[in-house]
Scaffold this active site. Structure first.
Site, PDB file in Angstrom:
ATOM      1  N   GLY A  11       1.163  -1.886  -0.347  1.00  0.00           N
ATOM      2  CA  GLY A  11       0.002  -0.392   0.161  1.00  0.00           C
ATOM      3  C   GLY A  11       1.129   1.620   0.228  1.00  0.00           C
ATOM      4  O   GLY A  11       1.755   1.288   0.704  1.00  0.00           O
ATOM      5  N   GLY A  13      -0.508   4.349   0.007  1.00  0.00           N
ATOM      6  CA  GLY A  13      -1.314   5.727   0.842  1.00  0.00           C
ATOM      7  C   GLY A  13      -0.198   6.002   1.486  1.00  0.00           C
ATOM      8  O   GLY A  13       0.925   6.230   1.923  1.00  0.00           O
ATOM      9  N   PHE A  14      -0.872   6.893   2.843  1.00  0.00           N
ATOM     10  CA  PHE A  14      -0.032   7.408   3.265  1.00  0.00           C
ATOM     11  C   PHE A  14       0.803   7.024   4.648  1.00  0.00           C
ATOM     12  O   PHE A  14       1.621   7.406   5.034  1.00  0.00           O
ATOM     13  CB  PHE A  14      -0.950   8.841   4.602  1.00  0.00           C
ATOM     14  CG  PHE A  14      -1.524   9.663   3.688  1.00  0.00           C
ATOM     15  CD1 PHE A  14      -1.205  11.031   3.384  1.00  0.00           C
ATOM     16  CD2 PHE A  14      -3.213   9.568   3.411  1.00  0.00           C
ATOM     17  CE1 PHE A  14      -2.005  11.943   2.030  1.00  0.00           C
ATOM     18  CE2 PHE A  14      -3.702  10.669   2.355  1.00  0.00           C
ATOM     19  CZ  PHE A  14      -2.608  12.244   2.251  1.00  0.00           C
ATOM     20  N   VAL A  79      -1.557  -7.204  -4.019  1.00  0.00           N
ATOM     21  CA  VAL A  79      -1.141  -8.342  -3.090  1.00  0.00           C
ATOM     22  C   VAL A  79      -2.872  -9.358  -3.435  1.00  0.00           C
ATOM     23  O   VAL A  79      -3.876  -8.475  -3.148  1.00  0.00           O
ATOM     24  CB  VAL A  79      -0.730  -7.703  -1.790  1.00  0.00           C
ATOM     25  CG1 VAL A  79      -0.542  -8.410  -1.200  1.00  0.00           C
ATOM     26  CG2 VAL A  79       0.160  -7.308  -3.053  1.00  0.00           C
ATOM     27  N   GLU A 170     -17.982  17.726   2.472  1.00  0.00           N
ATOM     28  CA  GLU A 170     -17.576  18.521   1.191  1.00  0.00           C
ATOM     29  C   GLU A 170     -18.531  18.309  -0.309  1.00  0.00           C
ATOM     30  O   GLU A 170     -17.979  19.073  -1.306  1.00  0.00           O
ATOM     31  CB  GLU A 170     -15.692  17.751   0.881  1.00  0.00           C
ATOM     32  CG  GLU A 170     -15.264  18.579   2.416  1.00  0.00           C
ATOM     33  CD  GLU A 170     -13.965  17.527   3.042  1.00  0.00           C
ATOM     34  OE1 GLU A 170     -13.298  18.080   3.242  1.00  0.00           O
ATOM     35  OE2 GLU A 170     -13.647  16.623   1.744  1.00  0.00           O
ATOM     36  N   ASP A 299      -6.198   2.646   8.047  1.00  0.00           N
ATOM     37  CA  ASP A 299      -7.524   2.730   7.707  1.00  0.00           C
ATOM     38  C   ASP A 299      -7.624   0.851   8.381  1.00  0.00           C
ATOM     39  O   ASP A 299      -8.970   0.541   8.435  1.00  0.00           O
ATOM     40  CB  ASP A 299      -8.293   3.105   6.486  1.00  0.00           C
ATOM     41  CG  ASP A 299      -8.323   4.015   6.318  1.00  0.00           C
ATOM     42  OD1 ASP A 299      -8.350   4.747   7.294  1.00  0.00           O
ATOM     43  OD2 ASP A 299      -8.955   4.152   5.698  1.00  0.00           O
ATOM     44  N   ALA A 315      -6.234  10.917   6.994  1.00  0.00           N
ATOM     45  CA  ALA A 315      -4.379  11.031   7.173  1.00  0.00           C
ATOM     46  C   ALA A 315      -3.186  11.013   8.062  1.00  0.00           C
ATOM     47  O   ALA A 315      -2.598  10.129   7.880  1.00  0.00           O
ATOM     48  CB  ALA A 315      -4.611  12.105   5.753  1.00  0.00           C
TER      49      ALA A 315
END
Lengths: 434, 434
Positions: A11, A13-14, A79, A170, A299, A315
């Protein structure tokens, strides 16, 4: 035995990216695997979905971000499992062995057992989700323009956002601005300003992580933009033509799901204990119970603060966890141990269209323009890559002045599916690691 | 009878858009129908395919371009036929009547009767084509990075461009720069600089519309970039793993088709006389023979210059034809007639990567940096929309300085097909015009 221990990170991501960055120049061999070639700045994804930014403005190729880091290799592969006995990650025909494993695979939207709603109420997690939503939203206006039936026109011009968390707020605000400003003068048969935007939240208020006065300020700001905010309203059914709340039927062709997430299947790969959202209940050092060499962050995991409350799926949590894991790995190799992970909460931000936001940072509570300026500054600052920061600032200045949105493209209308050649050349050719 | 005659324009490319603009403020009711919501600046499409620009940088919503033009309505719909008896355009369940019709529907790539090659050798005409090619090109490098077999790695790192016209030359040059500069430092197992880029042209030279010395300059410039230019070489077969030229087999996973085009089916809609490429043989006033109220322009038509030579399928021809049709319509309504269409040739430009181009404008023949500066200035100038011009200039400056490419996204990998809901809400709901 490898000269340097290999850390496999799943992964980009952040969370995963901050582990990789934290191991720069350290005596590890780092392999980062992601199913996409890009790191995505998810907090601005709603702007892609509402035609304000282009995908490339908020995404950077992972291998480009890590290009200077000579101990790190990036692999594009999906994966599908972890072989904890042989310490191998399984990715479409490929096995990558690890000494340490970090699972940072994120989450998808969840429908509380109603997966059939996914077709009618798409969510927003990836670039493809965002361009898909953009297509749906813009097509609704296009279809309304050539629709002779008034009832159907009304249905096409009704947008329902389910979920009053930051993403839902948003999205609702951005759709309202799109309809009432950017599109206002472009149509002849319809008036986009008449579009109905409805935000549905099951709780008694929106933005529950914020204080009640800030929730209330956010609600007022949304209503000023023309969004109907429905609190304490749970969705009972979704279809291709309406949303049902109890006995009430709201006719609509566009439903956007921002109500719940489900962790990626990483928990299943480990056979680990998970919560209802599929998140692995990690130990205080972020390892999976029974697997001291496997870390689960972001997450994909549920960890708690000092008072035992579960941390939010945002994040900053993923980033700090990633930094912590990198430090823990370095310490372990030096025979040291470090303190359990502890999240430092710098506050929460959410925006409601241009010039309006809410911010809560310790004792500091802001709403309106000051919060929006803070929100803008923080998002620009944390965007990865100078070029992206620069183009996003320019885009915002442009749309701030002109009310225009630069990325009103409907793409993928006449697209061929990703054909077998491309899929084959990527999938079948990935054979056992040499 | 309508108070003002209705002009229906099919196609929002260079031709159709310039008809619409030429009728601004004139006593006509103008309806522009396109299957996409955006006008596309095709001359820069190769930069989207090679990760230099984002789709939104070179595309603008048609209805936004024409928003100030109150006599003009834009419809997003796919036209499937023309009923010349009742003077109606047929678009998925919808009939739009016209007094005058302009067909400016463009062209697609053609495979000279070998449509089965389309799967292996995609072409470049739309935004979706460009993001598809970008995905294919970037995936080839990604797959090579994790490929253990040396022969297969070589195959993945071989890129074949078929056709030495401007698009083929631009694609080959841009792929070479992508491989040898932008990607050079990003991989660990492969060296992208070793990629083979082969340009195949059946004629004895590339860029045949240019003089021989300029063709030769372009060939040398390509070779300096590391492109192998194969002249007098006709493709005999394509497959998912190679290209065949006579008895020679070139193993490759990426073939890009820039060798031929076929007009859209507009000729068939009219039952008109067409050439081998499906283009309608129009009369000197650009009307279809036997249909004085139907104009056919751009790549859909074949018209000739004063010496009887067919005009090339390039943007300036389509634009001038569009302007001519607008003038002809205005004249006709005033009971006047105008001279036959005559193309004013301002010259030709083609670029070969950054800093290299060829230009031929009357007696002025340029190559190298001067030609490239001219090429850049012309393309910026003709891009539609101030915002696009601005962002393209910034992108070019950025990649000029850093050799980076800002749009290296692989999207659509995990995408759902355009689902039935979206398709239904657009298609079925388009019912008879009220």
């Amino acid at each position: 035995m490898r000269p340097r221990p290999r850390v496999v990170i799943v992964g980009g991501g952040f969370g995963g990216l901050s582990v990789a960055k934290g191991l720069a120049g350290q005596p590890f061999e780092v392999v980062l695997i992601d199913r996409n070639n890009h790191h995505l700045f998810q907090p601005l994804l709603y702007q892609v979905a509402t035609a304000g930014l282009s995908p490339a403005d908020i995404a950077s190729p992972i291998r480009n971000i890590l290009r200077e880091q000579r101990n790190t290799k990036v692999m594009l592969a999906e994966v599908t499992g972890v072989d904890t006995v042989n310490c191998e990650v399984v990715a479409a025909g490929l096995r990558v062995s690890y000494d340490y494993l970090v699972l940072a695979t994120g989450a998808r939207h969840a429908y509380f057992g109603r997966d059939d709603w996914a077709t009618f109420a798409p969510g927003l997690k990836s670039v493809d989700d965002a361009t898909y939503l953009r297509r749906r939203i813009l097509l609704a206006f296009e279809s309304a323009e050539i629709e002779p039936n008034a009832e159907e026109r009304r249905r096409l011009l009704t947008f329902v956002v389910v979920g009053g968390g930051p993403t839902g707020v948003e999205m609702a605000g951005a759709i309202a601005e799109l309809a009432k400003r950017a599109l206002a003068a472009d149509f002849r048969s319809i008036d986009p300003r008449c579009a109905r935007i409805i935000l549905i939240e099951a709780a008694p208020r929106i933005l529950t992580p914020f204080t009640e006065p800030l929730s209330e300020a956010a609600r007022r700001a949304l209503e000023q933009l023309g969004v109907e905010v429905r609190l304490g309203a749970a969705v009972d059914d979704c279809s291709c033509e309406d949303v049902r709340i109890g006995t009430e039927v709201i006719p609509t062709r566009t439903i956007i799901w921002a109500a719940g997430v489900m962790a990626s299947p990483a928990g299943r790969w480990l056979g680990a204990d998970t919560d209802r959202a599929g998140r692995v209940r990690v130990r205080p050092d972020l390892t999976a119970p029974g697997h001291p060499d496997i870390f689960v962050i972001g997450d994909t995991a549920v960890s708690t603060d000092v008072e035992g409350r579960p941390l939010a799926g945002v994040a900053p949590v993923a980033k700090q966890q990633g930094q912590y894991v990198a430090k823990a790995l370095i310490a372990r190799c030096n025979g040291r141990s470090i303190q359990p992970f502890r999240y430092r909460d710098f506050g929460s931000l959410a925006t409601i269209g241009r010039k309006r936001a809410v911010a809560q940072m310790g004792g500091l509570h802001l709403s309106g323009l000051p919060a929006w300026l803070l929100w803008s500054a923080a998002h620009i600052y944390f965007l990865i890559g100078f070029r992206n920061r620069f183009t996003v600032v320019l885009n915002w200045m442009w749309s701030y002045i002109t009310f225009q949105r630069g990325s009103r493209l409907i793409t993928g209308l006449h697209v061929r599916p990703l054909d077998d050649v491309a899929r084959t050349s990527r999938m079948e050719l990935i054979s056992k690691e040499s």
